[in-house]
Design an enzyme around this catalytic site. Structure first.
Site, short mmCIF file in Angstrom:
data_model
loop_
_atom_site.label_atom_id
_atom_site.label_comp_id
_atom_site.label_asym_id
_atom_site.label_seq_id
_atom_site.Cartn_x
_atom_site.Cartn_y
_atom_site.Cartn_z
N ASP A 39 11.91 10.79 -10.92
CA ASP A 39 11.72 9.44 -10.53
C ASP A 39 12.83 8.54 -10.79
O ASP A 39 13.80 8.74 -11.92
CB ASP A 39 10.46 9.00 -11.62
CG ASP A 39 9.94 7.57 -11.36
OD1 ASP A 39 8.83 7.55 -10.78
OD2 ASP A 39 10.43 6.51 -11.48
N ILE A 40 13.23 7.54 -9.95
CA ILE A 40 14.36 6.81 -10.16
C ILE A 40 14.42 5.87 -11.27
O ILE A 40 15.48 5.41 -11.78
CB ILE A 40 14.56 5.89 -8.78
CG1 ILE A 40 15.98 5.50 -8.66
CG2 ILE A 40 13.56 4.80 -8.80
CD1 ILE A 40 16.36 5.16 -7.22
N ASN A 97 -1.84 7.43 -9.41
CA ASN A 97 -2.22 6.04 -9.24
C ASN A 97 -2.81 5.95 -7.66
O ASN A 97 -2.13 6.21 -6.79
CB ASN A 97 -1.36 4.93 -9.40
CG ASN A 97 -0.87 4.91 -10.92
OD1 ASN A 97 -1.64 4.84 -11.76
ND2 ASN A 97 0.45 4.88 -11.05
N GLU A 105 2.19 1.70 -5.80
CA GLU A 105 3.19 1.09 -5.32
C GLU A 105 3.90 1.89 -4.23
O GLU A 105 4.19 0.82 -3.15
CB GLU A 105 4.41 0.85 -6.41
CG GLU A 105 4.07 -0.21 -7.59
CD GLU A 105 5.06 -0.87 -8.38
OE1 GLU A 105 6.18 -0.14 -8.35
OE2 GLU A 105 5.08 -1.94 -8.76
N VAL A 106 3.77 3.13 -4.04
CA VAL A 106 4.48 3.69 -3.00
C VAL A 106 3.25 4.32 -2.23
O VAL A 106 2.51 5.30 -2.76
CB VAL A 106 5.35 4.78 -3.17
CG1 VAL A 106 6.03 5.55 -2.24
CG2 VAL A 106 6.66 4.24 -4.09
N HIS A 110 1.64 10.79 -4.78
CA HIS A 110 2.48 11.44 -5.66
C HIS A 110 1.82 11.45 -6.92
O HIS A 110 0.87 10.62 -7.43
CB HIS A 110 3.72 10.39 -5.71
CG HIS A 110 3.51 8.83 -6.02
ND1 HIS A 110 3.10 8.00 -5.07
CD2 HIS A 110 3.49 8.31 -7.18
CE1 HIS A 110 3.05 7.05 -5.44
NE2 HIS A 110 3.25 7.16 -7.00
N HIS A 112 2.87 11.95 -11.09
CA HIS A 112 3.82 11.64 -11.99
C HIS A 112 3.65 12.94 -12.93
O HIS A 112 2.51 13.11 -13.59
CB HIS A 112 3.83 10.51 -12.76
CG HIS A 112 4.01 9.14 -11.89
ND1 HIS A 112 5.07 8.49 -11.84
CD2 HIS A 112 2.92 8.67 -11.18
CE1 HIS A 112 4.59 7.35 -11.32
NE2 HIS A 112 3.57 7.62 -10.70
#
Ligand code: AMP
Length: 125
Positions: A39-40, A97, A105-106, A110, A112
């Site tokens: 993760d960035i 999420n 958000e994306v 995904h 995490h």
């Protein structure tokens, strides 16, 4: 801004661009169906995102429309990545999420993986 996970897949989302190689990532695992990368903006000492290579908006979309092979590969990859990183004994947290209330958000599924310190209570109150 959270996204509406009921909308059609947007192939301009940032993870679609990562999958096409248009923007860089720090890959930790890849197979035919799955990519995992750091993760960035890490929220824990270990924070990796695991995504299917297929175009799925969310867990809801993937669980309804993913093939058995894609779903099996994805679930197995999450466990494999965590085991290979030595996370099983100290423990780790998985989070996906989905949609507005979860603050996704994306708009590409995904999961995490968080680890590397005691992670505290499950949700912020
Ligand atoms: P979510 O709120 O569950 O949709 O989480 C999206 C996650 O994607 C956040 O933790 C971001 O830090 C992460 N993220 C966004 N852009 C990138 C990127 N280019 N590379 C790696 N992680 C990213």
């Amino acid at each position: 801004m959270p996204i509406d996970a009921t909308k059609p897949y947007d192939d301009q989302n940032i993870f679609a661009k990562i999958l096409r190689g248009e923007i860089p990532n720090s890959t930790v695992y890849e197979d035919d169906h799955v990519l995992a990368f750091e993760d960035i903006n890490p929220q824990a000492p270990y924070h990796v995102l695991v995504i299917p290579k297929g175009a799925y908006v969310s867990w809801d979309d993937f669980s309804a429309n993913g093939s058995d092979a894609e779903i099996a590969a994805f679930i197995r990859a999450v466990g494999h990545i965590a085991r290979e990183a030595g996370l099983t004994e100290p423990g780790y947290r998985l989070l996906a999420n989905i949609g507005m209330d979860a603050h996704q958000e994306v708009p590409h599924l995904h999961v995490h993986i968080f680890a590397g310190r005691p992670l505290g209570p499950m949700l912020v109150r």
